[in-house]
Write a protein that holds these residues in place. Structure first.
Motif, PDB file in Angstrom:
ATOM      1  N   ALA A   8       0.775  -1.266  -0.104  1.00  0.00           N
ATOM      2  CA  ALA A   8       0.079   0.012   0.051  1.00  0.00           C
ATOM      3  C   ALA A   8       0.992   1.237  -0.079  1.00  0.00           C
ATOM      4  O   ALA A   8       0.704   2.243  -0.541  1.00  0.00           O
ATOM      5  CB  ALA A   8      -0.954   0.008   1.333  1.00  0.00           C
ATOM      6  N   PHE A   9       2.053   1.292   0.615  1.00  0.00           N
ATOM      7  CA  PHE A   9       2.909   2.499   0.712  1.00  0.00           C
ATOM      8  C   PHE A   9       3.341   2.577  -0.702  1.00  0.00           C
ATOM      9  O   PHE A   9       3.422   3.805  -1.119  1.00  0.00           O
ATOM     10  CB  PHE A   9       4.041   1.911   1.844  1.00  0.00           C
ATOM     11  N   ILE A  10       3.807   1.498  -1.119  1.00  0.00           N
ATOM     12  CA  ILE A  10       4.428   1.865  -2.788  1.00  0.00           C
ATOM     13  C   ILE A  10       3.361   2.293  -3.586  1.00  0.00           C
ATOM     14  O   ILE A  10       3.552   3.322  -4.367  1.00  0.00           O
ATOM     15  CB  ILE A  10       4.921   0.394  -3.151  1.00  0.00           C
ATOM     16  N   GLU A  11       2.144   1.804  -3.717  1.00  0.00           N
ATOM     17  CA  GLU A  11       1.062   2.287  -4.620  1.00  0.00           C
ATOM     18  C   GLU A  11       0.650   3.793  -4.271  1.00  0.00           C
ATOM     19  O   GLU A  11       0.644   4.698  -4.964  1.00  0.00           O
ATOM     20  CB  GLU A  11      -0.144   1.383  -4.413  1.00  0.00           C
ATOM     21  N   ASN A  12       0.473   4.075  -2.880  1.00  0.00           N
ATOM     22  CA  ASN A  12       0.332   5.562  -2.433  1.00  0.00           C
ATOM     23  C   ASN A  12       1.398   6.654  -2.825  1.00  0.00           C
ATOM     24  O   ASN A  12       1.224   7.551  -3.209  1.00  0.00           O
ATOM     25  CB  ASN A  12       0.116   5.613  -0.967  1.00  0.00           C
ATOM     26  N   LEU A  13       2.556   6.066  -2.797  1.00  0.00           N
ATOM     27  CA  LEU A  13       3.614   6.752  -3.156  1.00  0.00           C
ATOM     28  C   LEU A  13       3.603   7.148  -4.623  1.00  0.00           C
ATOM     29  O   LEU A  13       3.944   8.277  -4.935  1.00  0.00           O
ATOM     30  CB  LEU A  13       5.040   6.161  -2.820  1.00  0.00           C
ATOM     31  N   ALA A  14       3.468   6.076  -5.576  1.00  0.00           N
ATOM     32  CA  ALA A  14       3.360   6.287  -6.800  1.00  0.00           C
ATOM     33  C   ALA A  14       2.029   7.426  -7.229  1.00  0.00           C
ATOM     34  O   ALA A  14       2.337   8.229  -8.333  1.00  0.00           O
ATOM     35  CB  ALA A  14       3.019   4.995  -7.743  1.00  0.00           C
ATOM     36  N   LYS A  15       0.823   7.076  -6.619  1.00  0.00           N
ATOM     37  CA  LYS A  15      -0.127   8.131  -6.851  1.00  0.00           C
ATOM     38  C   LYS A  15       0.336   9.528  -6.433  1.00  0.00           C
ATOM     39  O   LYS A  15      -0.141  10.399  -6.999  1.00  0.00           O
ATOM     40  CB  LYS A  15      -1.491   7.615  -5.980  1.00  0.00           C
ATOM     41  N   LEU A  16       0.929   9.803  -5.239  1.00  0.00           N
ATOM     42  CA  LEU A  16       1.147  10.971  -4.680  1.00  0.00           C
ATOM     43  C   LEU A  16       2.312  11.630  -5.512  1.00  0.00           C
ATOM     44  O   LEU A  16       2.106  12.799  -6.082  1.00  0.00           O
ATOM     45  CB  LEU A  16       2.032  10.784  -3.377  1.00  0.00           C
ATOM     46  N   ALA A 135      14.492   6.326  -2.402  1.00  0.00           N
ATOM     47  CA  ALA A 135      15.068   5.668  -1.329  1.00  0.00           C
ATOM     48  C   ALA A 135      14.061   4.944  -0.391  1.00  0.00           C
ATOM     49  O   ALA A 135      13.941   4.077   0.316  1.00  0.00           O
ATOM     50  CB  ALA A 135      16.093   6.622  -0.707  1.00  0.00           C
ATOM     51  N   GLN A 136      12.942   5.851  -0.063  1.00  0.00           N
ATOM     52  CA  GLN A 136      11.712   5.309   0.608  1.00  0.00           C
ATOM     53  C   GLN A 136      10.940   4.060  -0.051  1.00  0.00           C
ATOM     54  O   GLN A 136      10.918   3.044   0.839  1.00  0.00           O
ATOM     55  CB  GLN A 136      10.696   6.354   0.782  1.00  0.00           C
ATOM     56  N   ALA A 137      11.034   4.121  -1.134  1.00  0.00           N
ATOM     57  CA  ALA A 137      10.324   2.808  -1.863  1.00  0.00           C
ATOM     58  C   ALA A 137      11.359   1.666  -1.642  1.00  0.00           C
ATOM     59  O   ALA A 137      10.885   0.599  -1.297  1.00  0.00           O
ATOM     60  CB  ALA A 137      10.041   2.928  -3.380  1.00  0.00           C
TER      61      ALA A 137
END
Length: 707
Positions: A8-16, A135-137
């Motif tokens: 979910a973190f990765i998906e939300n990161l891409a959307k953001l 880096a976060q991803a």
């Protein structure tokens, strides 16, 4: 941004990122070490929607450059720059920027890329933002990988534990073996469920161990733990249905931070069937099938246990051999021989029942039996007393069918105080038996004198094998004379061995050693090699060669490449100059093989002679077929013919037969002028012996007969 759901973190990161940078497409992809040419898309946010995740080839794509550099930026024309990238062409993107996903230790996990349908100018701030996001991803993906690997390892461990034929466990190091982890195999093994044993809910593992085996188990584990090693032990357990089963366990102690063993881990297998099978095999392995007595293995096992656990007890081992046993097999058949062996075993058992000191009877091989007796102070006297008792067991003949057979024994003895092991004790009795047979004795005891003799023979054998391996043997030559002219027409090459420690050793001794050690063929090859080297020297020095005879043994004839070996060794010498001598008895070991080999050797030009003719047995039909040139009359007939008319007649017959077959004759062992003259008159063509010359070193032979 964080949610409980994986990725979910990765998906939300891409959307953001798509919203912040007004990007048409945002892609985050992983690359794994086992497939470095392929990218696995983790999330792909395109035109406001998440797209299905797929894999694609990096070759020929801008993503390939991202992984080899710190970033990759195309403000426009990206599709034209990478025409082979099918996914890029399908998107129809005009601009591209990508950065690698790096962990804290700079490991590349994949890449993060944003694409736009129109040309776009990406400044340093955008690249810095993407690098932070990458880096976060990377950190999130690394954590996911660790979590998934751990889950997979746990799944595999659980599958493995539950698939084992026995049970895997982890227990506390306490008196109850309190189980903390038990695999499902425990039910098939014990009849108890895993939950019955965990925390001793119904029963502890310690209570399952058979009472008679508990000390053994505890001691084995304690010793292994002290040595920081695995313990491996077989013992019995009492199952839920009170059935007793054998198990085999392997485990090891688990230490805490202070180095104290707090737990044990391992696995336990049911080996009841194997244990029963081994007991059955042991029974078969330790029992003589024909007589029911203990066999050689059982005797040695019993004796070795006595050596190790009761060293103060001395034993007398008596080895019995049935004289004339072969005659029984030949006269009445093998079944009669078997019947005799069974009756002998029964007599020994019945007789031993009256003597408390006779502790074991065994059949060790063929017609040899062993009686083991507790030894007393009077050593040799005790052997003679025991031998007398054993002889009395067979005062009455044995009945084999309709035949009454008397049993005659030959006996040897050895005492345990002289031997360091059971095998050595039996070997000493066997040595004494061999000595008895050699000298036709009924009794022989292994004593200091026999030990010295055996030791000397062993040392002599070792010295000979060393001399053979190092090529230290030499040759001597004895002239062969034409009896009609008195001229030297050839020589016989004879092997000689001079040892620095033993001095000159008789050929009869070291040839017998070679025969027993199975190196007679190697000895023959060495003699032939040395002889051929000498003949090549003579050929260069004198321009001509005498015919030289070399002895060949049956072991050499049996070699598969004997003819090729002889040709290789004699290369450079005319084959007719070499005479190969083989004894009549060796020829008749395998007449068909001898026929084949002798014909092949004759075809290559070698001359062949039958040595010691008249002392063995050969068929005249075979003699006519053997491709030989010379008969050598044995010296025993030559030296006896002057005084013994029958020997003279035999010599005359051999010469006449050779003339009929077109063969030459050479008489051996001529020691007087009278013998030489008589042989000449009888028509013998050649002779050798001390009368003409003794065997001498090559230099002396050349000086006397060639120069």
């Amino acid at each position: 941004m964080r949610e409980a759901r994986e990725l979910a973190f990765i998906e939300n990161l891409a959307k953001l990122l798509s919203e912040l940078l007004r990007a048409d497409h945002v892609m985050i992809a992983e690359v794994f070490d086992d497939a470095p040419e392929t990218a696995q898309i983790v999330t792909f946010y395109s035109r406001g929607e998440f797209q299905p995740t797929v894999s694609y080839e990096l070759n020929g794509s801008p993503c390939e450059q991202v992984l080899s550099t710190e970033s990759c930026v195309f403000r426009e024309g990206v599709c034209e720059s990478f025409p082979q990238d099918a996914m890029l062409q399908q998107l129809g993107a005009a601009s591209y920027v990508g950065v690698p996903m790096l962990t804290a230790d700079q490991t590349k996990l994949g890449l993060l890329a944003i694409l736009n349908d129109q040309p776009a100018d990406y400044d340093g701030t955008v690249l810095e933002l993407l690098q932070v996001a990458a880096a976060q991803a990377a950190a999130e993906l690394a954590q996911l990988r660790i979590s998934r690997n751990l889950q997979e390892s746990q799944r595999r461990l659980q599958t493995l534990m539950n698939s084992l034929p026995g049970m895997a466990y982890r227990c506390k190091n306490d008196e109850h073996w309190t189980m903390e982890i038990v695999s499902r195999g425990v039910f098939d093994l014990t009849g108890y469920r895993p939950q019955d044993l965990i925390q001793n809910k119904r029963i502890s593992w310690a209570r399952l161990i058979h009472p008679e085996d508990q000390n053994t188990v505890n001691e084995a584990i304690e010793q292994a733990t002290l040595r920081h090693q695995y313990f491996r032990i077989a013992y019995r357990i009492i199952c839920a249905d009170d059935q007793i089963r054998w198990v085999w366990e392997q485990g090891k102690g688990v230490e805490n931070a202070e180095g104290k063993v707090t737990h044990f881990e391992g696995f336990i297998l049911d080996v009841t069937e194997q244990h029963q099978h081994q007991e059955h095999i042991a029974e078969i392995a330790f029992r003589d099938e024909l007589t029911g007595l203990a066999n050689r293995a059982a005797l040695l096992d019993h004796l070795q246990n006595e050596y190790e656990h009761n060293p103060q007890q001395d034993y007398l081992l008596v080895l019995l051999d049935l004289k004339y046993f072969r005659n029984v097999n030949e006269r009445f058949g093998l079944h009669a021989g078997d019947r005799l062996l069974r009756l002998v075993a029964q007599r020994l058992q019945d007789g031993a029942n009256n003597y408390d000191d006779m502790v074991k009877i065994a059949r060790v091989t063929g017609d040899e039996f062993v009686v083991l007796v507790k030894s007393s102070a009077e050593k040799v006297e005790q052997f003679l007393t025991v031998a007398g008792h054993l002889k009395q067991f067979f005062d009455t003949p044995l009945l084999i069918g309709e035949h009454q057979l008397d049993v005659y024994l030959r006996m040897s003895g050895s005492f345990s105080y002289r031997a360091e092991s059971a095998a050595e004790l039996l070997q000493q009795a066997s040595i004494a038996m061999y000595e008895a047979k050699q000298h036709e004795l009924n009794y022989c005891v292994f004593d200091e004198a026999l030990e010295r003799k055996v030791s000397a023979e062993r040392h002599q054998t070792e010295r000979f094998l060393q001399a053979l391996a190092q090529g230290e043997l030499s040759i001597a030559l004895q002239p062969q004379i034409d009896l009609a002219t008195g001229q030297c027409v050839g020589a016989e090459a004879l092997c000689r061995w001079h040892d620095q420690e033993l001095g000159h050793v008789s050929p009869g001794i070291f040839i017998d050693i070679a025969r027993k050690q199975g190196v007679l063929a190697e000895l023959g090859i060495q003699v032939l090699t040395k002889t051929c080297s000498l003949m090549k020297e003579w050929q260069q020095r004198y321009g001509q060669l005498p015919k030289v005879s070399v002895n060949v043994g049956a072991q050499q004839f049996a070699a598969p490449d004997v003819v090729e070996d002889f040709l290789s060794i004699c290369k450079g010498i005319e084959a007719q100059a070499v005479t190969l001598e083989i004894t009549e008895s060796d020829l008749m070991i395998d007449p068909q093989l001898a026929l084949t080999v002798t014909r092949r050797l004759r075809d290559h030009g070698f001359r062949l002679a039958i040595d010691d003719f008249g002392t063995g047995y050969s068929s005249l039909a075979y003699l006519q077929q053997f491709a030989v040139d010379i008969l050598k009359i044995d010296m025993s007939f030559v030296q006896a013919m002057i005084k013994d008319e029958s020997s003279k007649t035999l010599v005359n017959t051999i010469i006449a037969m050779a003339q009929t077959l077109g063969l030459e004759t050479i008489a051996e062992g001529i020691e007087t002028a009278e013998q030489a003259q008589l042989l000449k008159e009888l028509g013998c063509q050649g002779g050798q012996g001390y009368y003409f010359g003794r065997p001498v070193p090559p230099e002396e032979f050349a000086k006397t007969w060639l120069e």
